[in-house]
Design a protein around this motif. Structure first.
Motif: not given
Length: 493
Positions: A278-284, A347-349, A325-333, A338-343
Motif C-alpha cells: 500500500v505504501s509503495e503504490c502510493s509513492s512517487n 546504495a551509492m557507496e 541497491v534497488f531495494a534501498r532505492y525503493w525503500l528510500a522513496n 531526510g531519513v532517506s538520505m543515508p539509505i
C-alpha cells in the motif's frame, strides 16, 4: 452477462478472489495443536486489504480434551521456519501452502445427541503453489506470466496493440423443437502492451485492467513465451523486472506467476508482497529518463532504452549487487525526506566499492599504492613512534597515518563520478556534504535544503547506474523547477 469472469485466470493472478479447497489435507510445523493439524477438512485461501495471503482452515475433532489445545513446545529464541499445509484436491490439482504460521484458532464444542468439536484456525502464509501438472503429465510450459503490483498510471509506454474478440451464442429449443439460434460478437482493440526483445528472447509488458483487485494499485504483467525464443529462469526474470521497474520509475512488486500450455493452466504461484504494498503504490514515480512523455516522437523511448540496457544489466547485476541497491532505492522513496538520505547514500557507496575494486578504476580509491606509501614513510614512522613514547593513543595515531594513502568518503564520491565521466558541481558537493552530516547525526532544520540534497543524491545514484549500463541519452533533473532534461554526463542543478 460479465464474460470476463470466465477468463480472469488469464488476465490476473489466481488469488484475486478467495479460493476454497477440499481433499486429502496434511499439515506440519504450523505452530498449531496437533489435533488441529491432523483434522483439517477444508481450506479457504484469500488476500486481505493489504494483499497479504491468509488461510482459514476448518475441521472437526473426533474427541475433545483440553490437552488437545496444547501448542508445540518451542525454546525461547528459536528461529521459526514456518510450516506447510498440503491439499491433494484430486482433479483440481495439489495446493501447497508454504511458510505457514498459525495466528489464532477457536474451538466450538457442541453438546447434543452426537456431540462434536469443530475448529477454525487462521494462518498467514508467504507463498501458495497450485500445481495441476500431474493431471497433464506430458505437458510443457509454453507461456509464463508474472503478475506485479505498482505499475505506472498515466503513461504512453504501452504502445503496442491488443485485440479481444468475444462471441456469445444462444440456441433455443422448446418441446424438442429448435426455435432459434442467435450469435453476438464484440471486438475490442486497445493499446495496452509493449514487446521488448533482448538477447535471444523477449518479454511482453502488459497493462492489467483496473477492474481487478486491489483497487489501490495499478497492475502489470510480464509475459514470457517460447514463441519469443525461450522462457528465462526465475533469477533472470527477477533482473528483467528490476530494470524495467527502474526505467519506468516504479518498484514492481511480484505477487504471482502462472504457467500455461496453450490456454491450459499448468501451475500457479501466489506470493505475499515483499514490502508494504500500500505504501509503495502510493509513492512517487521516479522518472529519471523520459519514458512517460506525451511527445509523439518519444512513444518508443521505453522500448528502445530497455532493449539497449537489458543485456548489460543482466551481465553486471550480480557484480554490483543491483538487487540490494534497488531495494534501498525503493525503500528510500517511501520514507520521509531526510531519513532517506543515508539509505540512498548507502546504495551509492555499495556501487563505489565494487567499482574501485574493478579493472576500469584508475585510482582504486587510493592516492598512491599501499606498498609504495608504506616504504616512503617507513623511516618517518619509526621516528614518530619513538617521539610519541608513552602516548595513550599512540597506536591509533600510527594507524591513522598508515592509512593516509586511502581516499576519504567524500573524495571517493568525486573520484567515482570523475571516473564514470559524470560532471559534478555545487549541487553534488552540497548533497555529499549533507550525506556526511546526516550520517554523523547532525540536524538541518532548513527543509528546502534537505529536500534538494535528497533529490540530488537520488539522481546521483540513478545517473551512476545508467552510466554503468552504458546509457548516453538524456535524464530529467527533478531537483530543478520545471524538471529540465540534460545529458546524462551534465551536472545536476
Amino acid at each position: 452477462m460479465n464474460i470476463e469472469q470466465f477468463f480472469k485466470e488469464y488476465s490476473w493472478e489466481a488469488l484475486e478472489s478467495e479460493r476454497n479447497f477440499t481433499g486429502d489435507i496434511t499439515a506440519k510445523n504450523t505452530m498449531s495443536p496437533a489435533a488441529i493439524e491432523q483434522n483439517i477438512e477444508s481450506l479457504q485461501v484469500y488476500r486481505d486489504d493489504k494483499y497479504k495471503i491468509w488461510v482459514k482452515a476448518e475441521g472437526i475433532m473426533p474427541e475433545y480434551s483440553f490437552e488437545q489445545e496444547k501448542l508445540p513446545d518451542v525454546l525461547s529464541g528459536t528461529l521459526l521456519q514456518g510450516g506447510v499445509i498440503e491439499c491433494d484436491a484430486m482433479y483440481n490439482g495439489v495446493i501447497t501452502i508454504k511458510d505457514c504460521f498459525r495466528r489464532t484458532h477457536t474451538i466450538d464444542y457442541k453438546l447434543s445427541d452426537r456431540p462434536e468439536t469443530a475448529f477454525h484456525a487462521l494462518y498467514q502464509s508467504h507463498e501458495v503453489n497450485w500445481n495441476k501438472r500431474m493431471l497433464l503429465p506430458e505437458s510443457e510450459t509454453d507461456t509464463l506470466i508474472e503478475w506485479y503490483l505498482n505499475g505506472p498510471d498515466s503513461t504512453v509506454l504501452f504502445c503496442d496493440g491488443s485485440k479481444t474478440i468475444d462471441k456469445v451464442t444462444r440456441s433455443v429449443k422448446r418441446n424438442g423443437v429448435k426455435i432459434a439460434s442467435q450469435g453476438y460478437t464484440t471486438e475490442n482493440c486497445s493499446t495496452d502492451c509493449l514487446y521488448i526483445k533482448y538477447l535471444d528472447t523477449g518479454v511482453l509488458l502488459r497493462k492489467i485492467p483496473s477492474d481487478y483487485k486491489p483497487e489501490w494499485s495499478n497492475k502489470v504483467a510480464l509475459e514470457y513465451r517460447t514463441a519469443y525464443g525461450r522462457i528465462p529462469e526465475a533469477e533472470e526474470r527477477k533482473k528483467v523486472a528490476e530494470l524495467l521497474g527502474f526505467l519506468m520509475g516504479r518498484h514492481l512488486i511480484l505477487v504471482g506467476d502462472t504457467a500455461y500450455q496453450g490456454a491450459v493452466i499448468l501451475e500457479s504461484n501466489m506470493y505475499n508482497p515483499c514490502v508494504d504494498a500500500v505504501s509503495e503504490c502510493s509513492s512517487n514515480t521516479l522518472e529519471v529518463i523520459p519514458v512517460h512523455s506525451y511527445y509523439h516522437d518519444e512513444r518508443n523511448n521505453f522500448r528502445e532504452f530497455a532493449q539497449a540496457l537489458l543485456p548489460t544489466y543482466l551481465e553486471l547485476s550480480d557484480k554490483y549487487g543491483f538487487d540490494l541497491v534497488f531495494a534501498r532505492y525503493w525503500l528510500a522513496n517511501t520514507m520521509p525526506i531526510g531519513v532517506s538520505m543515508p539509505i540512498i547514500a548507502g546504495a551509492m557507496e555499495s556501487i563505489q566499492k565494487v567499482w574501485f575494486k574493478g579493472q576500469k578504476s584508475k585510482t582504486k580509491a587510493v592516492y598512491m599504492d599501499k606498498d609504495a606509501y608504506e616504504e616512503a614513510i617507513s623511516e618517518f614512522m619509526e621516528q614518530l613512534e619513538a617521539k610519541l613514547g608513552e602516548c595513550e593513543n599512540k597506536e591509533k595515531l600510527l594507524r591513522k597515518i598508515s592509512g593516509c594513502y586511502q581516499m576519504g568518503a567524500n573524495e571517493k564520491y568525486y573520484t567515482f563520478l570523475d571516473e564514470l565521466g559524470l560532471e559534478h558541481g555545487d549541487a553534488e558537493r552540497e548533497c555529499i556534504k549533507a550525506r556526511n552530516s546526516f550520517t554523523h547525526g547532525d540536524n538541518n532544520d532548513n527543509y528546502e535544503e534537505v529536500i534538494k540534497n535528497t533529490k540530488t543524491m537520488s539522481l546521483l545514484l540513478s545517473r551512476s547506474i545508467l552510466k554503468l549500463l552504458g546509457y548516453s541519452g538524456m535524464y530529467i533533473d527533478t531537483s530543478v523547477l520545471g524538471h529540465p532534461r540534460k545529458h546524462i554526463d551534465e551536472k545536476i542543478g
